[in-house]
Design a protein around this motif. Structure first.
Motif, PDB file in Angstrom:
ATOM      1  N   LEU A 169      14.839  12.284   3.237  1.00 14.73           N
ATOM      2  CA  LEU A 169      15.350  12.457   4.603  1.00 14.73           C
ATOM      3  C   LEU A 169      14.411  11.808   5.616  1.00 14.73           C
ATOM      4  N   PHE A 170      13.099  11.954   5.406  1.00 12.10           N
ATOM      5  CA  PHE A 170      12.121  11.309   6.284  1.00 12.10           C
ATOM      6  C   PHE A 170      12.297   9.791   6.256  1.00 12.10           C
ATOM      7  N   LEU A 171      12.384   9.231   5.064  1.00 12.43           N
ATOM      8  CA  LEU A 171      12.510   7.782   4.932  1.00 12.43           C
ATOM      9  C   LEU A 171      13.847   7.291   5.483  1.00 12.43           C
ATOM     10  N   MET A 172      14.876   8.077   5.276  1.00 11.40           N
ATOM     11  CA  MET A 172      16.204   7.683   5.732  1.00 11.40           C
ATOM     12  C   MET A 172      16.272   7.577   7.253  1.00 11.40           C
ATOM     13  N   GLY A 173      15.563   8.477   7.927  1.00 14.67           N
ATOM     14  CA  GLY A 173      15.666   8.522   9.381  1.00 14.67           C
ATOM     15  C   GLY A 173      14.562   7.800  10.128  1.00 14.67           C
ATOM     16  N   VAL A 176       4.748   9.371   5.596  1.00  8.76           N
ATOM     17  CA  VAL A 176       4.993  10.779   5.269  1.00  8.76           C
ATOM     18  C   VAL A 176       6.106  10.902   4.237  1.00  8.76           C
ATOM     19  N   GLY A 177       7.187  10.158   4.442  1.00  7.45           N
ATOM     20  CA  GLY A 177       8.304  10.222   3.515  1.00  7.45           C
ATOM     21  C   GLY A 177       7.930   9.779   2.113  1.00  7.45           C
ATOM     22  N   VAL A 178       7.163   8.694   2.011  1.00  5.35           N
ATOM     23  CA  VAL A 178       6.743   8.205   0.694  1.00  5.35           C
ATOM     24  C   VAL A 178       5.894   9.251  -0.019  1.00  5.35           C
ATOM     25  N   LEU A 179       4.999   9.896   0.717  1.00  6.71           N
ATOM     26  CA  LEU A 179       4.141  10.923   0.115  1.00  6.71           C
ATOM     27  C   LEU A 179       4.969  12.082  -0.427  1.00  6.71           C
ATOM     28  N   LEU A 180       5.944  12.542   0.356  1.00  8.71           N
ATOM     29  CA  LEU A 180       6.769  13.672  -0.070  1.00  8.71           C
ATOM     30  C   LEU A 180       7.634  13.312  -1.272  1.00  8.71           C
ATOM     31  N   VAL A 181       8.217  12.125  -1.254  1.00  2.97           N
ATOM     32  CA  VAL A 181       9.047  11.703  -2.386  1.00  2.97           C
ATOM     33  C   VAL A 181       8.204  11.599  -3.657  1.00  2.97           C
ATOM     34  N   GLY A 182       7.002  11.042  -3.544  1.00  4.60           N
ATOM     35  CA  GLY A 182       6.147  10.894  -4.711  1.00  4.60           C
ATOM     36  C   GLY A 182       5.732  12.225  -5.308  1.00  4.60           C
ATOM     37  N   VAL A 183       5.270  13.137  -4.453  1.00  4.18           N
ATOM     38  CA  VAL A 183       4.840  14.454  -4.946  1.00  4.18           C
ATOM     39  C   VAL A 183       6.034  15.228  -5.495  1.00  4.18           C
ATOM     40  N   GLY A 184       7.167  15.158  -4.783  1.00  5.65           N
ATOM     41  CA  GLY A 184       8.334  15.895  -5.228  1.00  5.65           C
ATOM     42  C   GLY A 184       8.896  15.395  -6.541  1.00  5.65           C
ATOM     43  N   SER A 185       8.791  14.091  -6.783  1.00  5.73           N
ATOM     44  CA  SER A 185       9.340  13.515  -8.020  1.00  5.73           C
ATOM     45  C   SER A 185       8.411  13.678  -9.211  1.00  5.73           C
ATOM     46  N   ALA A 186       7.176  14.109  -8.973  1.00  7.38           N
ATOM     47  CA  ALA A 186       6.151  14.077 -10.016  1.00  7.38           C
ATOM     48  C   ALA A 186       6.537  14.855 -11.266  1.00  7.38           C
ATOM     49  N   LEU A 187       7.111  16.042 -11.098  1.00 11.96           N
ATOM     50  CA  LEU A 187       7.327  16.901 -12.254  1.00 11.96           C
ATOM     51  C   LEU A 187       8.770  16.952 -12.727  1.00 11.96           C
ATOM     52  N   ILE A 188       9.691  16.335 -12.005  1.00 11.61           N
ATOM     53  CA  ILE A 188      11.097  16.487 -12.366  1.00 11.61           C
ATOM     54  C   ILE A 188      11.370  15.928 -13.760  1.00 11.61           C
ATOM     55  N   TYR A 189      10.979  14.677 -13.991  1.00 12.99           N
ATOM     56  CA  TYR A 189      11.283  14.070 -15.292  1.00 12.99           C
ATOM     57  C   TYR A 189      10.601  14.794 -16.456  1.00 12.99           C
ATOM     58  N   PRO A 190       9.275  15.115 -16.391  1.00  9.97           N
ATOM     59  CA  PRO A 190       8.666  15.837 -17.519  1.00  9.97           C
ATOM     60  C   PRO A 190       9.347  17.164 -17.823  1.00  9.97           C
ATOM     61  N   GLN A 246       0.826  -1.205   0.000  1.00  8.52           N
ATOM     62  CA  GLN A 246       0.000   0.000   0.000  1.00  8.52           C
ATOM     63  C   GLN A 246       0.863   1.258   0.000  1.00  8.52           C
ATOM     64  N   MET A 247       2.037   1.198   0.648  1.00  7.56           N
ATOM     65  CA  MET A 247       2.966   2.327   0.579  1.00  7.56           C
ATOM     66  C   MET A 247       3.459   2.529  -0.846  1.00  7.56           C
ATOM     67  N   LEU A 248       3.729   1.416  -1.534  1.00 10.73           N
ATOM     68  CA  LEU A 248       4.123   1.522  -2.935  1.00 10.73           C
ATOM     69  C   LEU A 248       2.999   2.142  -3.755  1.00 10.73           C
ATOM     70  N   ALA A 249       1.762   1.753  -3.453  1.00  9.22           N
ATOM     71  CA  ALA A 249       0.617   2.349  -4.143  1.00  9.22           C
ATOM     72  C   ALA A 249       0.529   3.843  -3.844  1.00  9.22           C
ATOM     73  N   LEU A 250       0.835   4.238  -2.596  1.00  2.73           N
ATOM     74  CA  LEU A 250       0.825   5.660  -2.246  1.00  2.73           C
ATOM     75  C   LEU A 250       1.873   6.422  -3.040  1.00  2.73           C
ATOM     76  N   PHE A 251       3.052   5.819  -3.203  1.00  2.12           N
ATOM     77  CA  PHE A 251       4.103   6.472  -3.992  1.00  2.12           C
ATOM     78  C   PHE A 251       3.615   6.752  -5.409  1.00  2.12           C
ATOM     79  N   ALA A 289       0.499   6.843  -6.387  1.00  3.45           N
ATOM     80  CA  ALA A 289      -0.638   7.768  -6.326  1.00  3.45           C
ATOM     81  C   ALA A 289      -0.153   9.206  -6.173  1.00  3.45           C
ATOM     82  N   ALA A 290       0.901   9.406  -5.367  1.00  9.63           N
ATOM     83  CA  ALA A 290       1.449  10.749  -5.197  1.00  9.63           C
ATOM     84  C   ALA A 290       2.035  11.267  -6.500  1.00  9.63           C
ATOM     85  N   LEU A 291       2.744  10.387  -7.229  1.00 12.26           N
ATOM     86  CA  LEU A 291       3.242  10.774  -8.547  1.00 12.26           C
ATOM     87  C   LEU A 291       2.083  11.140  -9.480  1.00 12.26           C
TER      88      LEU A 291
END
Length: 408
Positions: free
Chosen positions: A303-307, A316-330, A262-267, A269-271
């Motif tokens: 940083l959240f996931l690392m610690g 929380v970390g998965v959500l931030l990574v997913g949202v943050g990564s969403a637009l970088i590649y495009p 489900q965490m993977l699904a959240l990642f 979903a955040a993307l």
């Protein structure tokens, strides 16, 4: 890893020809959905194969190496087929190959030795790569109008497929065996083959893959080097998280395997939500600002996931990574298209394609690091990569200002 963006709608609806192209574009985007299903599979199936309770990290790395090899091989295989057949044939063939690969993997599920599964994952990567190339070539005209929106919409479709695969395996984890889940999953690309066989795809605009001489010329361009490094690290970051998150969440945060899925699904979903929600921002907010902000948010999530050593911090970390990564590649791909007009994501583009392929080796590197140093390496590598993405973004902006080129 969907409808066309608003700016493209008037141009695509100006007559029967454009209506046909719009239908073809929608079909191509649905191909990305299927590709997302396949690319999410290796990371999502690991708990069903028992790797959430095992520390056989090198075998996991072998799976990702096989996936990357399949994707690289697909470049040549798809090019040969597209010279002799049309896009529809290649898409249908790839769907049939994907279905057969999943049925094969169901037959060689544990306790069968892992090399047999690695061979199946190679075929999954081959099928996914052929689908990606075919879909991108069918979207060539739309790509030339609005590169960022095209890549973003393709990413939305891709992410939706990946989200569905993660949710499917999560919901069936305690209901079916891994073998039964794979048999069910294999039905979808089989049905898709029949559907795409009756659909129309736009003929690709003539284009050529980069020659060795052109690739060498790119190596002498500071801008090409910077963009390639950015692609390399960003692809590595995303695929490390997508591939290793389920194993990391169980070993590091102590969550149950279905919760890890489900965490993977959240990642994903955040993307997905990040790309869909910011589609409107692409015309109202500077793309450079969006790129820097996205990289900073992804860095915070790492940083959240690392610690973390608990499920709350992991969510929380998965959500931030997913949202943050969403637009970088495009946004990175759009900027490459502006600075290098010959670039097209559906073809071999020399140094840029090598960078993407190299990024796919990041999950393999994580496997080696986790074997010797521990599972914390799973998030240490994306954290370092995200920091470098942030720094490279600033370097590209500075290079553009100093050379008087288009602003990055």
């Amino acid at each position: 890893m969907v409808s066309m963006s608003e700016p493209s709608t008037p141009a695509l609806s100006a007559g029967p020809v454009y209506a046909h192209r719009a239908a073809s574009a929608r079909t191509a985007l649905s191909v990305f959905f299927l590709s997302g299903l396949l690319m999410c599979f290796p990371g999502a199936i690991l708990p069903s194969w028992g790797y959430h309770i095992s520390e056989d990290f090198l075998t996991i790395g072998a799976y990702f190496l096989a996936l990357g090899a399949g994707l690289v091989a697909s470049v040549r295989v798809a090019a040969i087929l597209l010279q002799k057949k049309d896009i529809r044939f290649v898409v249908v063939f790839a769907c049939a190959l994907a279905s057969a690969s999943l049925f094969y993997l169901a037959a060689v599920s544990p306790p069968v030795d892992w090399p047999w599964r690695a061979a199946g994952i190679f075929l999954v990567g081959l099928a996914a790569g052929m689908l990606n190339r075919s879909a991108f070539q069918s979207l060539t005209l739309v790509w030339e109008r609005d590169a960022a929106s095209t890549i973003n919409l393709a990413g939305i479709a891709f992410g939706l497929g990946s989200l569905l695969m993660a949710l499917f395996l999560s919901s069936t984890f305690y209901v079916y065996t891994g073998r039964s889940s794979l048999i069910l999953a294999a039905l979808l690309p089989g049905f898709a083959a029949g559907i795409f066989a009756r659909r129309h795809f736009a003929a690709p605009v003539p284009h050529h893959d980069s020659t060795p001489a052109e690739m060498w010329r790119d190596f002498r361009s500071p801008a090409a080097i910077l963009f390639s490094l950015l692609l390399f690290f960003q692809c590595g970051n995303e695929w490390t998280v997508a591939g290793w998150l389920t194993v990391f969440a169980v070993h590091r945060a102590g969550v149950a395997p279905d919760d890890a899925l489900q965490m993977l699904a959240l990642f994903w979903a955040a993307l997905l939500i990040g790309r869909a929600g910011t589609q409107a921002l692409l015309k109202s907010v500077g793309h450079g600002k969006l790129l820097v902000s996205s990289a900073a948010l992804a860095m915070l999530g790492c940083l959240f996931l690392m610690g973390t050593d608990n499920s709350g911090g992991a969510w929380v970390g998965v959500l931030l990574v997913g949202v943050g990564s969403a637009l970088i590649y495009p946004l990175v791909v759009e900027k490459i298209g502006h600075r290098f007009p010959g670039y097209h994501p559906g073809f071999f583009n020399g140094i840029f394609s090598l960078a993407v392929a190299g990024g796919l080796l990041a999950p393999v590197t994580v496997a080696i690091g986790s074997h010797f140093l521990g599972v914390w390496v799973v998030m240490a590598l994306p954290l370092a990569g995200t920091i470098l993405v942030f720094l490279l973004t600033l370097a590209i902006w500075l290079e553009a200002r100093l050379t008087g080129g288009k602003r990055a």
